[in-house]
Design an enzyme around this catalytic site. Structure first.
Site, PDB file in Angstrom:
ATOM      1  N   ASN A 160       1.093  -1.064  -0.184  1.00 38.49           N
ATOM      2  CA  ASN A 160      -0.075   0.317  -0.174  1.00 38.49           C
ATOM      3  C   ASN A 160       0.755   1.369  -0.220  1.00 38.49           C
ATOM      4  OD1 ASN A 160      -1.607   2.247   0.497  1.00 38.49           O
ATOM      5  ND2 ASN A 160      -3.402   0.605   1.699  1.00 38.49           N
TER       6      ASN A 160
ATOM      7  N   GLY B  96      -0.671   4.627   0.058  1.00 36.83           N
ATOM      8  CA  GLY B  96      -0.744   4.994   1.088  1.00 36.83           C
ATOM      9  C   GLY B  96      -0.027   5.739   2.406  1.00 36.83           C
TER      10      GLY B  96
ATOM     11  N   ASP C 151      -1.423  -4.198  11.138  1.00 37.68           N
ATOM     12  CA  ASP C 151      -2.535  -5.662  10.932  1.00 37.68           C
ATOM     13  C   ASP C 151      -4.003  -4.123  11.434  1.00 37.68           C
ATOM     14  OD1 ASP C 151      -3.490  -7.361   9.531  1.00 37.68           O
ATOM     15  OD2 ASP C 151      -5.234  -8.275  11.297  1.00 37.68           O
ATOM     16  N   SER C 152      -4.716  -4.147  11.071  1.00 39.02           N
ATOM     17  CA  SER C 152      -5.942  -3.555  11.415  1.00 39.02           C
ATOM     18  C   SER C 152      -7.108  -3.789  10.452  1.00 39.02           C
ATOM     19  CB  SER C 152      -5.410  -1.571  11.133  1.00 39.02           C
ATOM     20  OG  SER C 152      -5.476  -1.705   9.655  1.00 39.02           O
TER      21      SER C 152
ATOM     22  N   TYR D 257     -13.476   1.657   5.975  1.00 40.03           N
ATOM     23  CA  TYR D 257     -15.010   2.175   6.679  1.00 40.03           C
ATOM     24  C   TYR D 257     -14.570   3.849   6.641  1.00 40.03           C
ATOM     25  CZ  TYR D 257     -15.481  -2.742   6.908  1.00 40.03           C
ATOM     26  OH  TYR D 257     -15.544  -4.344   6.949  1.00 40.03           O
TER      27      TYR D 257
END
Length: 201
Positions: free
Chosen positions: A11, A13, A70-71, A157
């Site tokens: 990723n 970002g 990890d989220s 989300y």
């Protein structure tokens, strides 16, 4: 002297966010794809376990110290779901709109006071694949789940996550604000403190 470290992620970002904090401290951040690190099964039962799995895996293939996170989103009314399955809540990886739609359906009819939730992240830093004393820190960010998507920023989300104390969703926050108050920002600050305490920086 800079210290090379591999980020167990593809990723960009996320790499920019981490790099902005770690680069001034002497770390040179590299994405794991530079070392052709293959995917690894995230089969832990917690964010912390999955972060360690990814960090050790990246360290094994890169032969460098590794950092992994990890989220996910934990919704109280859903007993912590989607939790570690946040990125694949709808059954497929990385389909944000479908994940958001499933979450709204799961919370249909639940009144606002009971729609509390928090973003959670675990960061794991290992000096090598078999590091017996990894540095692991966590961070969280409180909010509630809106009844419809609001805002176009962020990812995951964020359009549904109403930030506690601010009259907006995470997707409506300017990036420079989000990156100082989010769960990831808080965990990174703790990581830096632990790295200093361990004389890594």
């Amino acid at each position: 002297m800079t210290k090379k470290i591999v980020l167990a992620s593809g990723n960009m970002g996320k790499a920019q966010e981490f790099g902005a904090i770690l680069a001034p401290l002497g770390f040179e951040l590299h994405l794991q794809k530079e070392f052709e690190v293959p995917e690894v099964a995230e089969n832990g039962l917690s964010f912390m376990e999955n972060a360690l799995i990814k960090a050790r895996h990246a360290a094994k293939y890169s032969q460098l110290p590794a950092l992994a996170d990890d989220s996910g989103l934990c919704v109280d009314a859903l007993n912590g779901a989607p939790g570690i399955f946040s990125a694949r809540y709808c059954g497929k990886w990385g389909h944000d709109q479908e994940n958001n739609a499933k979450l709204l359906k799961a919370l249909d009819g639940i009144p606002a006071p009971q729609r509390t939730a928090h973003y959670y992240v675990a960061l794991a830093y290992v000096r090598s694949e078999h590091d017996p004393v990894p540095i692991v820190v966590t961070g969280s960010w409180d909010g509630t789940i809106a009844t419809k998507a609001l805002g176009s920023g962020g990812f995951g989300y964020d359009p549904l996550f109403l930030v506690t104390g601010r009259n907006c969703t995470a997707a409506q926050l300017p990036p420079q604000i989000k990156n100082t108050i989010s769960h990831r920002a808080r965990a990174l600050a703790l990581l830096v403190s632990e790295l200093k305490r361990a004389h890594e920086i």
